[in-house]
Design a protein around this motif. Sequence first.
Motif, PDB file in Angstrom:
ATOM      1  N   GLU A  83      44.495   5.075  15.393  1.00 13.51           N
ATOM      2  CA  GLU A  83      44.249   3.750  15.898  1.00 13.51           C
ATOM      3  C   GLU A  83      44.524   3.742  17.370  1.00 13.51           C
ATOM      4  O   GLU A  83      45.857   4.184  17.701  1.00 13.51           O
ATOM      5  CB  GLU A  83      44.841   2.281  15.293  1.00 13.51           C
ATOM      6  N   ASN A  84      43.581   3.670  18.157  1.00 16.34           N
ATOM      7  CA  ASN A  84      44.129   3.859  19.583  1.00 16.34           C
ATOM      8  C   ASN A  84      44.431   2.629  20.454  1.00 16.34           C
ATOM      9  O   ASN A  84      44.921   2.601  21.476  1.00 16.34           O
ATOM     10  CB  ASN A  84      42.950   4.377  20.471  1.00 16.34           C
ATOM     11  N   ASP A  85      44.434   1.505  19.683  1.00 17.70           N
ATOM     12  CA  ASP A  85      44.976   0.095  20.176  1.00 17.70           C
ATOM     13  C   ASP A  85      46.437  -0.093  19.798  1.00 17.70           C
ATOM     14  O   ASP A  85      46.592  -0.252  18.575  1.00 17.70           O
ATOM     15  CB  ASP A  85      44.094  -1.009  19.784  1.00 17.70           C
ATOM     16  N   PRO A  86      47.543  -0.144  20.466  1.00 13.24           N
ATOM     17  CA  PRO A  86      48.840  -0.075  20.273  1.00 13.24           C
ATOM     18  C   PRO A  86      49.118  -1.274  19.388  1.00 13.24           C
ATOM     19  O   PRO A  86      50.023  -1.091  18.405  1.00 13.24           O
ATOM     20  CB  PRO A  86      49.670   0.139  21.427  1.00 13.24           C
ATOM     21  N   ILE A  87      48.602  -2.515  19.915  1.00  8.73           N
ATOM     22  CA  ILE A  87      49.015  -3.768  19.144  1.00  8.73           C
ATOM     23  C   ILE A  87      48.226  -3.723  17.695  1.00  8.73           C
ATOM     24  O   ILE A  87      49.053  -4.089  16.876  1.00  8.73           O
ATOM     25  CB  ILE A  87      48.435  -4.818  20.036  1.00  8.73           C
ATOM     26  N   TYR A  88      47.068  -3.274  17.596  1.00  9.11           N
ATOM     27  CA  TYR A  88      46.400  -3.078  16.428  1.00  9.11           C
ATOM     28  C   TYR A  88      47.057  -2.286  15.361  1.00  9.11           C
ATOM     29  O   TYR A  88      47.209  -2.412  14.240  1.00  9.11           O
ATOM     30  CB  TYR A  88      44.950  -3.026  16.611  1.00  9.11           C
ATOM     31  N   ARG A  89      47.588  -1.118  16.029  1.00  9.84           N
ATOM     32  CA  ARG A  89      48.205   0.102  15.251  1.00  9.84           C
ATOM     33  C   ARG A  89      49.607  -0.489  14.964  1.00  9.84           C
ATOM     34  O   ARG A  89      49.850  -0.304  13.672  1.00  9.84           O
ATOM     35  CB  ARG A  89      48.417   1.251  16.201  1.00  9.84           C
ATOM     36  N   ASP A  90      50.322  -1.300  15.497  1.00 10.80           N
ATOM     37  CA  ASP A  90      51.495  -1.736  15.164  1.00 10.80           C
ATOM     38  C   ASP A  90      51.322  -2.731  13.834  1.00 10.80           C
ATOM     39  O   ASP A  90      52.039  -2.675  12.943  1.00 10.80           O
ATOM     40  CB  ASP A  90      52.455  -2.245  16.232  1.00 10.80           C
ATOM     41  N   PHE A  91      50.278  -3.660  14.236  1.00  5.23           N
ATOM     42  CA  PHE A  91      50.060  -4.609  13.066  1.00  5.23           C
ATOM     43  C   PHE A  91      49.648  -3.936  11.757  1.00  5.23           C
ATOM     44  O   PHE A  91      50.312  -4.435  10.549  1.00  5.23           O
ATOM     45  CB  PHE A  91      49.005  -5.605  13.533  1.00  5.23           C
ATOM     46  N   LEU A  92      48.747  -3.150  11.757  1.00  3.54           N
ATOM     47  CA  LEU A  92      48.325  -2.457  10.544  1.00  3.54           C
ATOM     48  C   LEU A  92      49.503  -1.613   9.883  1.00  3.54           C
ATOM     49  O   LEU A  92      49.558  -1.642   8.710  1.00  3.54           O
ATOM     50  CB  LEU A  92      47.055  -1.655  10.821  1.00  3.54           C
ATOM     51  N   THR A  93      50.419  -1.077  10.806  1.00  2.00           N
ATOM     52  CA  THR A  93      51.645  -0.245  10.152  1.00  2.00           C
ATOM     53  C   THR A  93      52.234  -1.088   9.504  1.00  2.00           C
ATOM     54  O   THR A  93      52.930  -0.842   8.329  1.00  2.00           O
ATOM     55  CB  THR A  93      52.098   0.513  11.304  1.00  2.00           C
ATOM     56  N   GLN A  94      52.636  -2.247  10.215  1.00  2.00           N
ATOM     57  CA  GLN A  94      53.596  -3.335   9.579  1.00  2.00           C
ATOM     58  C   GLN A  94      52.983  -3.610   8.134  1.00  2.00           C
ATOM     59  O   GLN A  94      53.712  -3.972   7.107  1.00  2.00           O
ATOM     60  CB  GLN A  94      53.784  -4.152  10.503  1.00  2.00           C
ATOM     61  N   ARG A  95      51.862  -4.045   8.171  1.00  2.00           N
ATOM     62  CA  ARG A  95      51.185  -4.828   7.015  1.00  2.00           C
ATOM     63  C   ARG A  95      51.180  -3.663   5.957  1.00  2.00           C
ATOM     64  O   ARG A  95      51.518  -3.747   4.640  1.00  2.00           O
ATOM     65  CB  ARG A  95      49.636  -5.016   7.066  1.00  2.00           C
ATOM     66  N   LEU A  96      50.845  -2.199   6.294  1.00  2.00           N
ATOM     67  CA  LEU A  96      50.832  -1.356   5.172  1.00  2.00           C
ATOM     68  C   LEU A  96      52.032  -0.969   4.522  1.00  2.00           C
ATOM     69  O   LEU A  96      52.102  -0.726   3.380  1.00  2.00           O
ATOM     70  CB  LEU A  96      50.087  -0.055   5.871  1.00  2.00           C
ATOM     71  N   SER A  97      52.985  -1.089   5.410  1.00  2.00           N
ATOM     72  CA  SER A  97      54.478  -0.816   5.067  1.00  2.00           C
ATOM     73  C   SER A  97      54.962  -1.855   4.160  1.00  2.00           C
ATOM     74  O   SER A  97      55.684  -1.710   3.044  1.00  2.00           O
ATOM     75  CB  SER A  97      55.343  -0.759   6.362  1.00  2.00           C
ATOM     76  N   VAL A  98      54.537  -3.155   4.446  1.00  2.00           N
ATOM     77  CA  VAL A  98      54.929  -4.153   3.385  1.00  2.00           C
ATOM     78  C   VAL A  98      54.348  -4.052   2.053  1.00  2.00           C
ATOM     79  O   VAL A  98      54.923  -4.358   1.228  1.00  2.00           O
ATOM     80  CB  VAL A  98      54.446  -5.446   4.115  1.00  2.00           C
ATOM     81  N   PHE A  99      53.234  -3.404   2.029  1.00  2.00           N
ATOM     82  CA  PHE A  99      52.625  -3.138   0.689  1.00  2.00           C
ATOM     83  C   PHE A  99      52.928  -1.780   0.103  1.00  2.00           C
ATOM     84  O   PHE A  99      52.449  -1.422  -1.002  1.00  2.00           O
ATOM     85  CB  PHE A  99      50.965  -3.108   0.917  1.00  2.00           C
ATOM     86  N   GLY A 100      54.014  -1.096   0.503  1.00  2.00           N
ATOM     87  CA  GLY A 100      54.549   0.040   0.177  1.00  2.00           C
ATOM     88  C   GLY A 100      54.140   1.513   0.482  1.00  2.00           C
ATOM     89  O   GLY A 100      54.437   2.250  -0.077  1.00  2.00           O
ATOM     90  N   TYR A 101      53.347   1.470   1.442  1.00  2.00           N
ATOM     91  CA  TYR A 101      52.920   2.707   2.046  1.00  2.00           C
ATOM     92  C   TYR A 101      53.769   3.473   3.064  1.00  2.00           C
ATOM     93  O   TYR A 101      54.254   2.642   3.956  1.00  2.00           O
ATOM     94  CB  TYR A 101      51.448   2.553   2.512  1.00  2.00           C
ATOM     95  N   THR A 102      53.780   4.684   3.044  1.00  2.00           N
ATOM     96  CA  THR A 102      54.476   5.569   4.154  1.00  2.00           C
ATOM     97  C   THR A 102      53.175   5.531   5.263  1.00  2.00           C
ATOM     98  O   THR A 102      52.099   6.165   4.626  1.00  2.00           O
ATOM     99  CB  THR A 102      54.892   6.670   3.827  1.00  2.00           C
ATOM    100  N   VAL A 103      53.433   5.295   6.390  1.00  2.00           N
ATOM    101  CA  VAL A 103      52.249   5.274   7.067  1.00  2.00           C
ATOM    102  C   VAL A 103      52.660   6.265   8.599  1.00  2.00           C
ATOM    103  O   VAL A 103      53.942   6.145   9.050  1.00  2.00           O
ATOM    104  CB  VAL A 103      52.072   3.763   7.858  1.00  2.00           C
ATOM    105  N   THR A 104      51.989   7.206   8.711  1.00  2.00           N
ATOM    106  CA  THR A 104      51.934   8.173   9.964  1.00  2.00           C
ATOM    107  C   THR A 104      51.082   7.587  11.049  1.00  2.00           C
ATOM    108  O   THR A 104      49.816   7.597  10.695  1.00  2.00           O
ATOM    109  CB  THR A 104      51.884   9.558   9.668  1.00  2.00           C
ATOM    110  N   THR A 105      51.309   7.226  12.104  1.00  2.00           N
ATOM    111  CA  THR A 105      50.303   6.898  13.039  1.00  2.00           C
ATOM    112  C   THR A 105      50.022   8.037  14.387  1.00  2.00           C
ATOM    113  O   THR A 105      50.888   8.778  14.721  1.00  2.00           O
ATOM    114  CB  THR A 105      50.616   5.682  13.667  1.00  2.00           C
ATOM    115  N   THR A 106      48.888   7.710  14.840  1.00  2.00           N
ATOM    116  CA  THR A 106      48.642   8.596  15.978  1.00  2.00           C
ATOM    117  C   THR A 106      47.482   7.780  16.815  1.00  2.00           C
ATOM    118  O   THR A 106      46.780   7.052  16.033  1.00  2.00           O
ATOM    119  CB  THR A 106      48.179   9.975  15.794  1.00  2.00           C
ATOM    120  N   ASP A 107      47.276   8.063  18.177  1.00  2.00           N
ATOM    121  CA  ASP A 107      46.169   7.527  18.714  1.00  2.00           C
ATOM    122  C   ASP A 107      45.211   8.539  19.265  1.00  2.00           C
ATOM    123  O   ASP A 107      44.451   8.219  19.926  1.00  2.00           O
ATOM    124  CB  ASP A 107      46.596   6.633  19.886  1.00  2.00           C
ATOM    125  N   GLN A 108      45.409   9.743  18.752  1.00  2.00           N
ATOM    126  CA  GLN A 108      44.571  10.976  19.197  1.00  2.00           C
ATOM    127  C   GLN A 108      43.927  11.695  17.879  1.00  2.00           C
ATOM    128  O   GLN A 108      44.675  11.968  17.114  1.00  2.00           O
ATOM    129  CB  GLN A 108      45.459  11.934  19.979  1.00  2.00           C
TER     130      GLN A 108
END
Length: 124
Positions: free
Chosen positions: A9-34
């Motif tokens: 996800e190249n939008d940092p705000i949206y990336r943080d939001f999705l990461t937080q939501r996915l984590s709440v649902f029990g997923y381990t999330v690795t993120t990048t913008d590249q």
Amino acid sequence: MTPSILLLENDPIYRDFLTQRLSVFGYTVTTTDQPETALETAKKQPQNLVIIDLSGPSIQAVILTKKLRNEGITCPIMVLSQDDHIDAVEKATQSGVSDYVIKPFELNVLMSKIRTLVSGNLTG
């Protein structure tokens, strides 16, 4: 074992939001913008799902999906895109995308789709 999701996800705000939501649902999330970092990460660390959300033309997601598939990455790939043209959806599907979600979307619908894709790929 906690299911793992690679989020491009190249939008940092949206990336943080999705990461937080996915984590709440029990997923381990690795993120990048590249895209290249996503490709390298997927090659090194087995994932249960790759989510590609790139601003701009959906062709970028198609190119990355083809690269992932050519590297032998078999986990489901979900594309989030504002591009709702049928040609974009068809090209993405033909490249190996498992699900194409058009933005904007309802978060509960997205999470349901993610659960379905991950549950079918719990072995990585």
